[in-house]
Design a protein around this motif. Structure first.
Motif, PDB file in Angstrom:
ATOM      1  N   UNK A 137       9.561   8.593  -6.110  1.00 18.16           N
ATOM      2  CA  UNK A 137       8.274   8.713  -6.802  1.00 18.16           C
ATOM      3  C   UNK A 137       7.952  10.182  -7.073  1.00 18.16           C
ATOM      4  N   UNK A 138       8.292  11.044  -6.116  1.00 20.08           N
ATOM      5  CA  UNK A 138       7.993  12.472  -6.277  1.00 20.08           C
ATOM      6  C   UNK A 138       8.732  13.097  -7.450  1.00 20.08           C
ATOM      7  N   UNK A 139       9.846  12.476  -7.847  1.00 19.58           N
ATOM      8  CA  UNK A 139      10.585  12.985  -9.016  1.00 19.58           C
ATOM      9  C   UNK A 139       9.724  12.969 -10.271  1.00 19.58           C
ATOM     10  N   UNK A 140       8.695  12.109 -10.264  1.00 16.73           N
ATOM     11  CA  UNK A 140       7.872  11.973 -11.458  1.00 16.73           C
ATOM     12  C   UNK A 140       6.862  13.106 -11.594  1.00 16.73           C
ATOM     13  N   UNK A 141       6.624  13.831 -10.519  1.00 13.13           N
ATOM     14  CA  UNK A 141       5.672  14.934 -10.568  1.00 13.13           C
ATOM     15  C   UNK A 141       4.325  14.505 -11.116  1.00 13.13           C
ATOM     16  N   UNK A 142       3.701  13.544 -10.443  1.00 10.16           N
ATOM     17  CA  UNK A 142       2.362  13.141 -10.863  1.00 10.16           C
ATOM     18  C   UNK A 142       2.344  11.805 -11.561  1.00 10.16           C
ATOM     19  N   UNK A 143       1.936  10.804 -10.827  1.00  7.70           N
ATOM     20  CA  UNK A 143       1.800   9.453 -11.341  1.00  7.70           C
ATOM     21  C   UNK A 143       0.973   8.727 -10.305  1.00  7.70           C
ATOM     22  N   UNK A 144      -0.045   8.016 -10.746  1.00  9.65           N
ATOM     23  CA  UNK A 144      -0.856   7.283  -9.787  1.00  9.65           C
ATOM     24  C   UNK A 144      -0.095   6.030  -9.359  1.00  9.65           C
ATOM     25  N   UNK A 145       0.059   5.869  -8.056  1.00  4.61           N
ATOM     26  CA  UNK A 145       0.843   4.748  -7.544  1.00  4.61           C
ATOM     27  C   UNK A 145      -0.081   3.607  -7.134  1.00  4.61           C
ATOM     28  N   UNK A 146       0.226   2.399  -7.620  1.00  3.39           N
ATOM     29  CA  UNK A 146      -0.519   1.203  -7.212  1.00  3.39           C
ATOM     30  C   UNK A 146       0.421   0.331  -6.387  1.00  3.39           C
ATOM     31  N   UNK A 147      -0.113  -0.222  -5.314  1.00  2.00           N
ATOM     32  CA  UNK A 147       0.679  -1.127  -4.467  1.00  2.00           C
ATOM     33  C   UNK A 147      -0.083  -2.435  -4.353  1.00  2.00           C
ATOM     34  N   UNK A 148       0.646  -3.546  -4.252  1.00  2.00           N
ATOM     35  CA  UNK A 148      -0.003  -4.860  -4.235  1.00  2.00           C
ATOM     36  C   UNK A 148       0.426  -5.704  -3.027  1.00  2.00           C
ATOM     37  N   UNK A 149       0.239  -5.201  -1.821  1.00  2.00           N
ATOM     38  CA  UNK A 149       0.662  -5.981  -0.661  1.00  2.00           C
ATOM     39  C   UNK A 149      -0.254  -7.173  -0.414  1.00  2.00           C
ATOM     40  N   UNK A 150       0.303  -8.284  -0.025  1.00  2.00           N
ATOM     41  CA  UNK A 150      -0.488  -9.447   0.339  1.00  2.00           C
ATOM     42  C   UNK A 150      -0.119  -9.868   1.756  1.00  2.00           C
ATOM     43  N   UNK A 151       1.055 -10.449   1.855  1.00  2.00           N
ATOM     44  CA  UNK A 151       1.534 -11.005   3.120  1.00  2.00           C
ATOM     45  C   UNK A 151       1.432 -10.014   4.291  1.00  2.00           C
ATOM     46  N   UNK A 152       1.865  -8.767   4.037  1.00  2.00           N
ATOM     47  CA  UNK A 152       1.957  -7.803   5.132  1.00  2.00           C
ATOM     48  C   UNK A 152       0.575  -7.406   5.659  1.00  2.00           C
ATOM     49  N   UNK A 153      -0.460  -7.607   4.847  1.00  2.00           N
ATOM     50  CA  UNK A 153      -1.817  -7.264   5.289  1.00  2.00           C
ATOM     51  C   UNK A 153      -2.424  -8.426   6.089  1.00  2.00           C
ATOM     52  N   UNK A 154      -2.321  -9.646   5.542  1.00  2.00           N
ATOM     53  CA  UNK A 154      -3.074 -10.762   6.128  1.00  2.00           C
ATOM     54  C   UNK A 154      -2.224 -11.732   6.968  1.00  2.00           C
ATOM     55  N   UNK A 155      -0.907 -11.745   6.750  1.00  2.00           N
ATOM     56  CA  UNK A 155      -0.059 -12.767   7.376  1.00  2.00           C
ATOM     57  C   UNK A 155      -0.247 -12.889   8.877  1.00  2.00           C
ATOM     58  N   UNK A 156      -0.045 -11.776   9.568  1.00  2.00           N
ATOM     59  CA  UNK A 156      -0.155 -11.842  11.024  1.00  2.00           C
ATOM     60  C   UNK A 156      -1.572 -11.577  11.530  1.00  2.00           C
ATOM     61  N   UNK A 157      -2.531 -11.601  10.602  1.00  2.00           N
ATOM     62  CA  UNK A 157      -3.936 -11.492  10.997  1.00  2.00           C
ATOM     63  C   UNK A 157      -4.588 -12.865  11.064  1.00  2.00           C
ATOM     64  N   UNK A 158      -3.779 -13.939  10.930  1.00  2.00           N
ATOM     65  CA  UNK A 158      -4.369 -15.272  10.953  1.00  2.00           C
ATOM     66  C   UNK A 158      -3.494 -16.304  11.639  1.00  2.00           C
ATOM     67  N   UNK A 159      -4.139 -17.310  12.219  1.00  2.00           N
ATOM     68  CA  UNK A 159      -3.414 -18.434  12.826  1.00  2.00           C
ATOM     69  C   UNK A 159      -4.062 -19.744  12.354  1.00  2.00           C
ATOM     70  N   UNK A 160      -3.298 -20.807  12.471  1.00  2.00           N
ATOM     71  CA  UNK A 160      -3.845 -22.142  12.223  1.00  2.00           C
ATOM     72  C   UNK A 160      -3.827 -22.882  13.560  1.00  2.00           C
TER      73      UNK A 160
END
Ligand SMILES: *Cc1c(COP(=O)(O)O)cnc(C)c1O
Length: 419
Positions: free
Chosen positions: A263-286
């Motif tokens: 990413x640094x090769x680009x010398x300036x670019x706003x990076x967007x990330x779209x995590x789902x599973x890694x944020x909420x997966x292990x934060x919940x149980x059934x």
């Protein structure tokens, strides 16, 4: 790291005994830990601190308003894939300038809603969609900010149903045609091409596929900029895996470190990330209760009150979810299938699983159910959907009422000729 731990052989969600919630709210019930959710989000966000970046939570992983609100307050944006998800994100108070909109089949009504709401970016997946968006934007007299979703043809080495970045998948435009597609997009009057998007799949447990695909996308951005296109956003999608069983996915830090040099090769670019599973997966149980046990000549079944309508991942993907008792005591280990009450052979939460013996009335926790759990649940077999609970420290809050028989038939009607 999560806050579902045993204390004196009783399972706790933070400082609340899980059994207390099951007894008071009933089962099946989804239980989320606020502090686990925050911890996961902050760890992910911090891993990219050295870059100009925006973490957009993938709403489809867990779309409960209280979950979205918690993440928005912590600074998250949202990655949406439908008008319904946009409605939820706005209802949770998410700033539209932090919302990115993906999906292969956006309707013009959805496009209009998103343009009027002022979302940051559309991730456009085909030339035909681009034409459609151009038309809607023209009617509204606005310009749509667009990233084209590029399919880098990289194997994410995950389940086929959750691979999206292979050339045979329906998603995005082929990287080999990207230059022409960008040129065509740049000619459209009501489209402003500002980014490149990619998302190669879900539950990815190695850095290799990320590094390969980011490398390809970075090269593409260099070429596009060389042609005079003002590419300001690099959207890397989601897909980072979690530990369900014995997987050892890279930590957010390792993931970030592996792709940062590219990413640094680009010398300036706003990076967007779209995590789902890694944020909420292990934060919940059934949590489910054992209703019956049954032994056939072939095997033993533990029949519980949660089924594939509540958690479809085992049936749909053959997914593994750890199952543990709410109360731990010395019991013999037995091999069983844990099944639900639904009239389908595919209705199971675990197959051929060696577990401490469960007895009638026992409670069990199906772990790692915070992502793609409730959000994929249905009313199949006319089962009201489960309640959802959020635990914070020593308190719990019902964040979605259990559905009931009235809500089940809400919106249905019998036409006059049948009356
Ligand atoms: C599903 C999806 C995500 C989230 O994937 P996870 O594996 O849950 O991180 C991100 N971006 C897009 C476009 C998606 O479709």
């Amino acid at each position: 790291m999560n806050f579902f731990q045993y204390q004196d052989n009783e399972l706790y969600a933070e400082q609340v005994p899980v059994k207390q919630i099951a007894d008071e709210v009933g089962t099946p019930v989804y239980i989320y830990s606020y502090n686990t959710l925050m911890r996961h989000f902050k760890a992910f966000d911090a891993a990219f601190a050295s870059l100009d970046h925006l973490v957009c939570f993938a709403v489809k992983a867990n779309s409960n308003l209280a979950i979205l609100k918690s993440l928005a307050q912590a600074g998250a944006g949202m990655d949406i894939v439908s008008g319904g998800e946009l409605y939820r994100a706005l209802a949770a108070g998410v700033n539209p300038e932090k919302i990115v909109y993906a999906g292969v089949g956006k309707t013009q009504t959805e496009m209009e809603y998103a343009l009027k709401s002022g979302v940051l970016l559309f991730n456009v997946e085909s030339q035909a969609e681009l034409q459609s968006l151009n038309q809607v934007a023209g009617q509204l007299g606005v310009k749509a900010r667009v990233a084209l979703r590029v399919n880098p043809d990289v194997d994410p080495q995950t389940h086929p149903y959750i691979s999206t970045g292979l050339k045979e998948n329906k998603f995005g435009i082929s990287i080999n045609q990207a230059i022409q597609e960008y040129q065509a997009a740049a000619r459209l009057e009501n489209i402003q091409v500002v980014g490149v998007h990619k998302h190669i799949g879900s539950q990815i447990t190695e850095v290799g596929p990320f590094v390969d695909s980011v490398g390809k996308i970075v090269d593409l951005i260099k070429q596009l900029r060389g042609m005079g296109l003002d590419i300001q956003y690099l959207n890397l999608g989601g897909g980072l895996g979690i530990t369900y069983d014995d997987e050892t996915p890279p930590s957010p830090e390792n993931f970030a470190q592996a792709i940062m040099p590219l990413i640094n090769e680009l010398g300036g670019c706003k990076v967007i990330l779209e995590p789902g599973r890694v944020i909420a997966g292990n934060a919940g149980i059934l949590v489910a209760r054992v209703m019956y046990k049954k032994t056939t000549p072939a095997k033993g079944f533990v029949i519980v009150d949660a089924g594939m309508n509540d958690l479809i991942r085992p049936s749909l993907y053959g997914a593994y979810h750890k199952i543990i008792p709410l109360h731990k005591e010395k019991r013999p280990e037995v091999e069983v299938d844990v099944v639900g009450p639904i009239c389908e052979t595919g209705d199971f939460l675990a197959q051929k699983r060696t577990l401490p013996e469960f007895r009638r009335g026992d409670l069990m926790a199906v772990m790692s159910a915070g992502s793609y759990g409730f959000s994929m649940s249905s009313n199949y077999n006319s089962r009201p959907r489960a309640a959802e609970v959020l635990v914070c420290d020593d308190k719990y809050y019902v964040i979605r009422q259990r559905e009931n028989f009235e809500t089940l038939i809400q919106g249905e009607s019998v036409p006059g000729f049948l009356q």
